[in-house]
Design a protein around this motif. Structure first.
Motif, PDB file in Angstrom:
ATOM      1  N   LEU A  68      70.983 -29.546  50.508  1.00  0.00           N
ATOM      2  CA  LEU A  68      70.476 -28.718  51.596  1.00  0.00           C
ATOM      3  C   LEU A  68      69.701 -29.605  52.577  1.00  0.00           C
ATOM      4  CD1 LEU A  68      70.171 -25.840  52.698  1.00  0.00           C
ATOM      5  CD2 LEU A  68      68.105 -25.615  51.299  1.00  0.00           C
ATOM      6  N   LYS A  69      70.206 -29.694  53.812  1.00  0.00           N
ATOM      7  CA  LYS A  69      69.558 -30.528  54.838  1.00  0.00           C
ATOM      8  C   LYS A  69      68.510 -29.742  55.629  1.00  0.00           C
ATOM      9  CE  LYS A  69      71.893 -33.347  57.487  1.00  0.00           C
ATOM     10  NZ  LYS A  69      72.954 -33.860  58.411  1.00  0.00           N
ATOM     11  N   SER A  70      68.788 -28.473  55.857  1.00  0.00           N
ATOM     12  CA  SER A  70      67.902 -27.631  56.652  1.00  0.00           C
ATOM     13  C   SER A  70      68.292 -26.184  56.409  1.00  0.00           C
ATOM     14  CB  SER A  70      68.043 -27.986  58.134  1.00  0.00           C
ATOM     15  OG  SER A  70      67.191 -27.190  58.922  1.00  0.00           O
ATOM     16  N   PHE A  71      67.377 -25.280  56.649  1.00  0.00           N
ATOM     17  CA  PHE A  71      67.730 -23.868  56.512  1.00  0.00           C
ATOM     18  C   PHE A  71      66.799 -23.020  57.369  1.00  0.00           C
ATOM     19  CE2 PHE A  71      64.260 -22.289  53.885  1.00  0.00           C
ATOM     20  CZ  PHE A  71      63.796 -23.448  53.274  1.00  0.00           C
ATOM     21  N   SER A  72      67.252 -21.802  57.632  1.00  0.00           N
ATOM     22  CA  SER A  72      66.453 -20.818  58.363  1.00  0.00           C
ATOM     23  C   SER A  72      66.574 -19.484  57.654  1.00  0.00           C
ATOM     24  CB  SER A  72      66.965 -20.637  59.796  1.00  0.00           C
ATOM     25  OG  SER A  72      66.730 -21.791  60.545  1.00  0.00           O
ATOM     26  N   HIS A 104      76.016 -19.649  54.639  1.00  0.00           N
ATOM     27  CA  HIS A 104      75.027 -18.813  53.974  1.00  0.00           C
ATOM     28  C   HIS A 104      74.563 -19.526  52.718  1.00  0.00           C
ATOM     29  CE1 HIS A 104      75.104 -14.954  56.102  1.00  0.00           C
ATOM     30  NE2 HIS A 104      76.269 -15.413  56.517  1.00  0.00           N
ATOM     31  N   ILE A 105      73.284 -19.410  52.452  1.00  0.00           N
ATOM     32  CA  ILE A 105      72.696 -20.006  51.256  1.00  0.00           C
ATOM     33  C   ILE A 105      72.235 -18.846  50.382  1.00  0.00           C
ATOM     34  CG2 ILE A 105      70.968 -21.619  50.376  1.00  0.00           C
ATOM     35  CD1 ILE A 105      73.024 -22.862  52.347  1.00  0.00           C
ATOM     36  N   LEU A 106      72.863 -18.696  49.243  1.00  0.00           N
ATOM     37  CA  LEU A 106      72.628 -17.533  48.405  1.00  0.00           C
ATOM     38  C   LEU A 106      71.517 -17.789  47.397  1.00  0.00           C
ATOM     39  CD1 LEU A 106      76.364 -16.538  47.833  1.00  0.00           C
ATOM     40  CD2 LEU A 106      74.783 -15.730  49.603  1.00  0.00           C
ATOM     41  N   VAL A 107      70.330 -18.062  47.926  1.00  0.00           N
ATOM     42  CA  VAL A 107      69.136 -18.207  47.090  1.00  0.00           C
ATOM     43  C   VAL A 107      67.996 -17.484  47.796  1.00  0.00           C
ATOM     44  CG1 VAL A 107      69.885 -20.423  46.160  1.00  0.00           C
ATOM     45  CG2 VAL A 107      68.401 -20.385  48.142  1.00  0.00           C
ATOM     46  N   GLU A 108      66.957 -17.217  47.076  1.00  0.00           N
ATOM     47  CA  GLU A 108      65.781 -16.590  47.671  1.00  0.00           C
ATOM     48  C   GLU A 108      64.991 -17.613  48.469  1.00  0.00           C
ATOM     49  OE1 GLU A 108      65.231 -13.363  47.615  1.00  0.00           O
ATOM     50  OE2 GLU A 108      67.074 -13.134  46.458  1.00  0.00           O
ATOM     51  N   ARG A 109      64.362 -17.156  49.529  1.00  0.00           N
ATOM     52  CA  ARG A 109      63.623 -18.029  50.449  1.00  0.00           C
ATOM     53  C   ARG A 109      62.595 -18.888  49.716  1.00  0.00           C
ATOM     54  NH1 ARG A 109      61.102 -21.333  52.255  1.00  0.00           N
ATOM     55  NH2 ARG A 109      59.910 -21.475  54.157  1.00  0.00           N
ATOM     56  N   ASN A 110      61.871 -18.295  48.782  1.00  0.00           N
ATOM     57  CA  ASN A 110      60.815 -19.072  48.118  1.00  0.00           C
ATOM     58  C   ASN A 110      61.378 -20.100  47.147  1.00  0.00           C
ATOM     59  OD1 ASN A 110      61.677 -17.285  46.212  1.00  0.00           O
ATOM     60  ND2 ASN A 110      59.664 -16.474  45.721  1.00  0.00           N
ATOM     61  N   GLU A 111      62.698 -20.068  46.892  1.00  0.00           N
ATOM     62  CA  GLU A 111      63.327 -21.057  46.017  1.00  0.00           C
ATOM     63  C   GLU A 111      63.863 -22.253  46.803  1.00  0.00           C
ATOM     64  OE1 GLU A 111      65.452 -18.882  42.340  1.00  0.00           O
ATOM     65  OE2 GLU A 111      66.363 -18.499  44.293  1.00  0.00           O
ATOM     66  N   PHE A 133      76.991 -21.167  49.677  1.00  0.00           N
ATOM     67  CA  PHE A 133      76.459 -22.144  48.729  1.00  0.00           C
ATOM     68  C   PHE A 133      75.352 -21.499  47.917  1.00  0.00           C
ATOM     69  CE2 PHE A 133      78.690 -24.772  51.637  1.00  0.00           C
ATOM     70  CZ  PHE A 133      79.153 -25.830  50.859  1.00  0.00           C
ATOM     71  N   LYS A 134      75.230 -21.962  46.671  1.00  0.00           N
ATOM     72  CA  LYS A 134      74.198 -21.475  45.755  1.00  0.00           C
ATOM     73  C   LYS A 134      73.731 -22.649  44.907  1.00  0.00           C
ATOM     74  CE  LYS A 134      77.053 -20.278  41.790  1.00  0.00           C
ATOM     75  NZ  LYS A 134      76.428 -21.085  40.781  1.00  0.00           N
ATOM     76  N   PRO A 142      64.744 -31.666  43.573  1.00  0.00           N
ATOM     77  CA  PRO A 142      65.105 -32.364  44.810  1.00  0.00           C
ATOM     78  C   PRO A 142      64.756 -33.845  44.737  1.00  0.00           C
ATOM     79  CG  PRO A 142      63.356 -30.747  45.192  1.00  0.00           C
ATOM     80  CD  PRO A 142      63.740 -30.660  43.760  1.00  0.00           C
ATOM     81  N   VAL A 143      65.508 -34.662  45.476  1.00  0.00           N
ATOM     82  CA  VAL A 143      65.275 -36.110  45.501  1.00  0.00           C
ATOM     83  C   VAL A 143      64.299 -36.442  46.597  1.00  0.00           C
ATOM     84  CG1 VAL A 143      66.327 -38.377  45.754  1.00  0.00           C
ATOM     85  CG2 VAL A 143      67.595 -36.522  44.679  1.00  0.00           C
TER      86      VAL A 143
END
Length: 143
Positions: A68-72, A104-111, A133-134, A142-143
């Motif tokens: 994951l490079k970035s998300f909103s 779409h990123i199928l995870v919760e925001r706080n994750e 993606f999930k 994370p690295v």
């Protein structure tokens, strides 16, 4: 996870150039183009390789894993059909092969955290199978 299959949302714009991507996604495969001349993978679909300008390009199935490079987090969607699942996440995923996809990123925001490993999962969104993606089943730090 919220049920995305019942959404009344417009589908992707399909052109002759992008049709293989959407058709393969509908079959549960993530495919991107690869240059037969220089060997580079690239995305979004193009008639010429953006690295060496060769027209020797072909669709190839990729592993579907990346970071994951970035998300909103979307609170005010661009189409009212998305309101039942608001808020939701969209993000840029850098595939292990190099190219970056918006999905779409199928995870919760706080994750969600930048650098997290994600994996491709085809998802029924409004009656169409689309690439999402999930987290993999064996989530790493994370690295």
């Amino acid at each position: 996870m919220k049920d995305l299959s019942q959404l009344d949302v417009p589908g992707p714009t399909k052109t002759p150039l992008t049709a293989p991507f959407w058709e393969n996604a509908a079959e549960g495969k993530l495919t991107i183009q690869k240059c037969g001349s220089c060997g580079e993978h690239f995305f979004y679909p193009r008639p010429l390789c953006p690295n060496c300008w060769s027209s020797d390009v072909a669709w190839t199935e990729v592993r579907g894993s990346g970071r994951l490079k970035s998300f909103s987090q979307i609170w005010k969607p661009g189409h009212p059909g998305w309101l039942p699942v608001t808020p939701y996440l969209v993000g840029l995923v850098e595939l292990d092969e190099g190219p970056t996809l918006l999905s779409h990123i199928l995870v919760e925001r706080n994750e969600a955290k930048i650098g997290d490993r994600l994996e491709f999962i085809p998802q029924n969104i409004g009656g169409q199978m689309l690439p999402c993606f999930k987290y993999p089943d064996n989530k790493e730090e994370p690295v």
